[in-house]
Design an enzyme around this catalytic site. Sequence first.
Site, PDB file in Angstrom:
ATOM      1  N   ASP A  33       0.853  -1.209   0.000  1.00  0.00           N
ATOM      2  CA  ASP A  33       0.000   0.000   0.000  1.00  0.00           C
ATOM      3  C   ASP A  33       0.878   1.244   0.000  1.00  0.00           C
ATOM      4  O   ASP A  33       2.050   1.172   0.379  1.00  0.00           O
ATOM      5  CB  ASP A  33      -0.916   0.004   1.239  1.00  0.00           C
ATOM      6  CG  ASP A  33      -2.231   0.705   0.970  1.00  0.00           C
ATOM      7  OD1 ASP A  33      -2.209   1.913   0.637  1.00  0.00           O
ATOM      8  OD2 ASP A  33      -3.291   0.066   1.060  1.00  0.00           O
ATOM      9  N   THR A  37      -5.140   6.612  -0.191  1.00  0.00           N
ATOM     10  CA  THR A  37      -6.522   6.780   0.301  1.00  0.00           C
ATOM     11  C   THR A  37      -6.797   5.808   1.447  1.00  0.00           C
ATOM     12  O   THR A  37      -7.951   5.483   1.727  1.00  0.00           O
ATOM     13  CB  THR A  37      -7.568   6.569  -0.821  1.00  0.00           C
ATOM     14  OG1 THR A  37      -7.341   5.296  -1.442  1.00  0.00           O
ATOM     15  CG2 THR A  37      -7.491   7.662  -1.862  1.00  0.00           C
ATOM     16  N   ALA A 116     -10.209  -6.751  -7.872  1.00  0.00           N
ATOM     17  CA  ALA A 116     -11.367  -6.116  -7.234  1.00  0.00           C
ATOM     18  C   ALA A 116     -12.027  -5.211  -8.270  1.00  0.00           C
ATOM     19  O   ALA A 116     -11.563  -4.110  -8.538  1.00  0.00           O
ATOM     20  CB  ALA A 116     -10.922  -5.301  -6.026  1.00  0.00           C
ATOM     21  N   TYR A 147     -12.778   6.099 -13.111  1.00  0.00           N
ATOM     22  CA  TYR A 147     -12.862   4.883 -12.297  1.00  0.00           C
ATOM     23  C   TYR A 147     -13.522   3.758 -13.100  1.00  0.00           C
ATOM     24  O   TYR A 147     -12.979   2.661 -13.212  1.00  0.00           O
ATOM     25  CB  TYR A 147     -13.675   5.187 -11.043  1.00  0.00           C
ATOM     26  CG  TYR A 147     -13.775   4.041 -10.056  1.00  0.00           C
ATOM     27  CD1 TYR A 147     -12.626   3.540  -9.427  1.00  0.00           C
ATOM     28  CD2 TYR A 147     -15.007   3.481  -9.720  1.00  0.00           C
ATOM     29  CE1 TYR A 147     -12.719   2.500  -8.510  1.00  0.00           C
ATOM     30  CE2 TYR A 147     -15.103   2.450  -8.804  1.00  0.00           C
ATOM     31  CZ  TYR A 147     -13.961   1.962  -8.194  1.00  0.00           C
ATOM     32  OH  TYR A 147     -14.056   0.930  -7.286  1.00  0.00           O
ATOM     33  N   THR A 177     -20.441  -1.431  -0.270  1.00  0.00           N
ATOM     34  CA  THR A 177     -20.133  -2.178   0.953  1.00  0.00           C
ATOM     35  C   THR A 177     -19.808  -1.188   2.064  1.00  0.00           C
ATOM     36  O   THR A 177     -19.268  -0.116   1.794  1.00  0.00           O
ATOM     37  CB  THR A 177     -18.921  -3.101   0.681  1.00  0.00           C
ATOM     38  OG1 THR A 177     -19.271  -3.981  -0.389  1.00  0.00           O
ATOM     39  CG2 THR A 177     -18.556  -3.927   1.897  1.00  0.00           C
TER      40      THR A 177
END
Length: 325
Positions: A33, A37, A116, A147, A177
């Site tokens: 990472d 964000t 994902a 996106y 989610t």
Amino acid sequence: MPRRALITGGAGFLGSHLCGRLLAAGFEVLCLDNFKTSVEDNIAQLTSARGFTFIHHDITQPFFIEGPVDYVLHFASPASPPDYLRLPIHTMKVGGLGTYHALGLAKGKRATFLLASTSEVYGDPQVSPQPESYWGNVNPVGPRSVYDEAKRYAEAMALAYHRAHGLRVRIPRIFNTYGTRMRLEDGRALPNFMTQALRGEPLTVYGDGRQTRSLCYVSDLVEGIFRLLLADSPEPLVVNLGNPDEVTVLQLAREVLEVTGSGSKIVHRPLPQDDPLVRRPDICKARQILGWAPVVSRRVGLRRVLPYFQKAVREQARTRAEVLA
Ligand code: UDP
């Protein structure tokens, strides 16, 4: 030998929950990472866990991993609309270059690749609920396209690696989610409403609030991803994961007021451009091939996540008071 998984975006909201799930199942986890964000707090309890390694890296830059890797899970990307609108080029680079680097690693290590993906690949859908066979309705030059199109491109590239190199590919299309570790400033509807309600500020409903979403609790989603990762099929699997219980945004705001016991008002703000009017997953495929369906209702999920938001709002207020003192 423990199975070894690398997760890009492993310190993010979903990534960090997945790291925990994989460690609990006996996996060795490499979490990659750059905290663009995400926050370090998300992985604070994991750093001392056996089998967990953190790698600080921006996935848009090439990288190399020593030793075997059995699974590559590509979760890195800004994912909330305000984040990807603020970081348009970075979002496209993560979906393009980042996916290319993650795929290259998976190919080199003969690992299973899990991307994902998102319900945003369906854009503003003209079919509801959305089955995986629906091709979507995306504005390629609208603000959200950074996106949506990056994720569509990433799906296409993953399938190209499958066709050209026989890579094992899994693509969960993740619908809305919520759960612990969402940032208060994330900008999505649920964290916004929770934070606003707990601070006694007005809840900002965009447009008339009749647009719909279907919210899945994080533990349900993580279980679906885990099953998909381990699904025993050489074929690429593209599967919707989400909770089909559809709700209007206005109703969601009312439920947040109820669960928080807040006296805040609801105010209306302009609807962002290309905001999808409806969104609801058709999860027949997930039921059939994974034996999966969500078990946490919104009623239970909102109550379960409440203490997290209460604590986060309290801590933020205390920090702000200290800064001003
Ligand atoms: N939304 C809202 N108020 C907010 C944030 C979002 O009414 O403070 C709306 C947004 O316009 C959209 C829905 O809630 O119709 C869900 O937005 P979110 O940002 O959670 O994610 P999206 O599903 O659009 O990716």
